[in-house]
Motif scaffolding. Sequence first.
Motif, PDB file in Angstrom:
ATOM      1  N   GLN A 157      62.872 -38.371 -36.479  1.00 47.57           N
ATOM      2  CA  GLN A 157      62.365 -37.276 -35.662  1.00 47.57           C
ATOM      3  C   GLN A 157      60.943 -36.895 -36.086  1.00 47.57           C
ATOM      4  OE1 GLN A 157      64.856 -33.803 -35.585  1.00 47.57           O
ATOM      5  NE2 GLN A 157      63.709 -32.831 -33.926  1.00 47.57           N
ATOM      6  N   LEU A 189      65.223 -37.945 -31.164  1.00 46.65           N
ATOM      7  CA  LEU A 189      66.530 -37.495 -31.646  1.00 46.65           C
ATOM      8  C   LEU A 189      67.529 -38.624 -31.425  1.00 46.65           C
ATOM      9  CD1 LEU A 189      66.622 -33.850 -30.240  1.00 46.65           C
ATOM     10  CD2 LEU A 189      66.436 -34.519 -32.634  1.00 46.65           C
ATOM     11  N   ARG A 201      67.925 -39.522 -39.695  1.00 49.95           N
ATOM     12  CA  ARG A 201      67.687 -38.804 -38.439  1.00 49.95           C
ATOM     13  C   ARG A 201      66.464 -37.897 -38.557  1.00 49.95           C
ATOM     14  NH1 ARG A 201      71.910 -38.914 -34.786  1.00 49.95           N
ATOM     15  NH2 ARG A 201      73.841 -39.910 -35.506  1.00 49.95           N
TER      16      ARG A 201
END
Length: 331
Positions: free
Chosen positions: A69, A75, A65
């Motif tokens: 990003q 996101l 994640r």
Amino acid sequence: MKHSSNNIGGKEVVIGLNAAIVTVSENVPAVLTVDNIEGVNDGREGLPFGPFGPRQHRTMELGLRSLVQEQVGLLLGHVEQLYTFGDRARQDTSRAQEGRHVVSIGYLAVTRPAEMSNRWRDWYGFFPWEDWRKGRPSILDEALLPALSEWVEQEACAGKTETPSRQGLAPGDRLRLYFGLGEIPWDEERVLERYELLYQAGLVREAVLDGRGQGDPPGWSGIAMCYDHRRILATAMSRLRGKLKYRPVVFESMPDEFTLYELQKTVEAILGHRLHKQNFRRLVDKGGLVEDTGKKDARMGGRPAALMRFRREVLYERPAPGLRLRPSRKG
């Protein structure tokens, strides 16, 4: 960034994270890609990827994640681990020369069109034989199947007909099973098996780059990706197509409010074939997956359609709330 590695047999083993990020926009199933990849100088794109840093990331998913990003400013919502990819000689020459071997952990992520940015590609550009929404793709009978049949004959002449796959199948049997020949139905979930058979036959560019094929790959073979990324994408497609049938994952790509027509077109885009309207609506209704908002959608003109939303209570009512679609169709 320091990353997780080990040393086996004098070679550094690096743990990499790869994300197949999927959405559906205007009936197009799209995957997020990146370019300017280190060690790739021929324009091929890839999936967002990078090394796992155990000092920075408490878990691999959190690492993924964070990586996504940082790379593409997105996101992620729904994320699940796919598979571990660690085969040697899958376009890994530059890393091998540096004494490194990358073991990649592949992930599937599903997001909404409203969150789209950067570079998105129609996933059927990578696998053109997988889109049956307008009927059986012509390239199957005009090019792909003749090329694979010729390879199977060559394997037979070389005495390799008994060389089994991981499933214990000879090349000819795999061709019939994976591509739905004879009385065997086409199974939309066998995306990875079909790609791997084309790779083994040397009919995709990645195989040629790995020394498994000769000359330029055929024009119908789809857009090549860097390293093992098309293999990871094929795995993500297989997983998502299968998961539609027992999990409400499709709603991760839907807006808060939608019509049943929009929901059906999204499911069809992912599966790669059309669905009977009334049967689809019966499945949705029987599964208790949506509820009426009481609003109408007049965007398309004509009689306004009811706006629906995902009924989240279904997650607590039964263990496998999906669409219960039939897994295969005749070719």
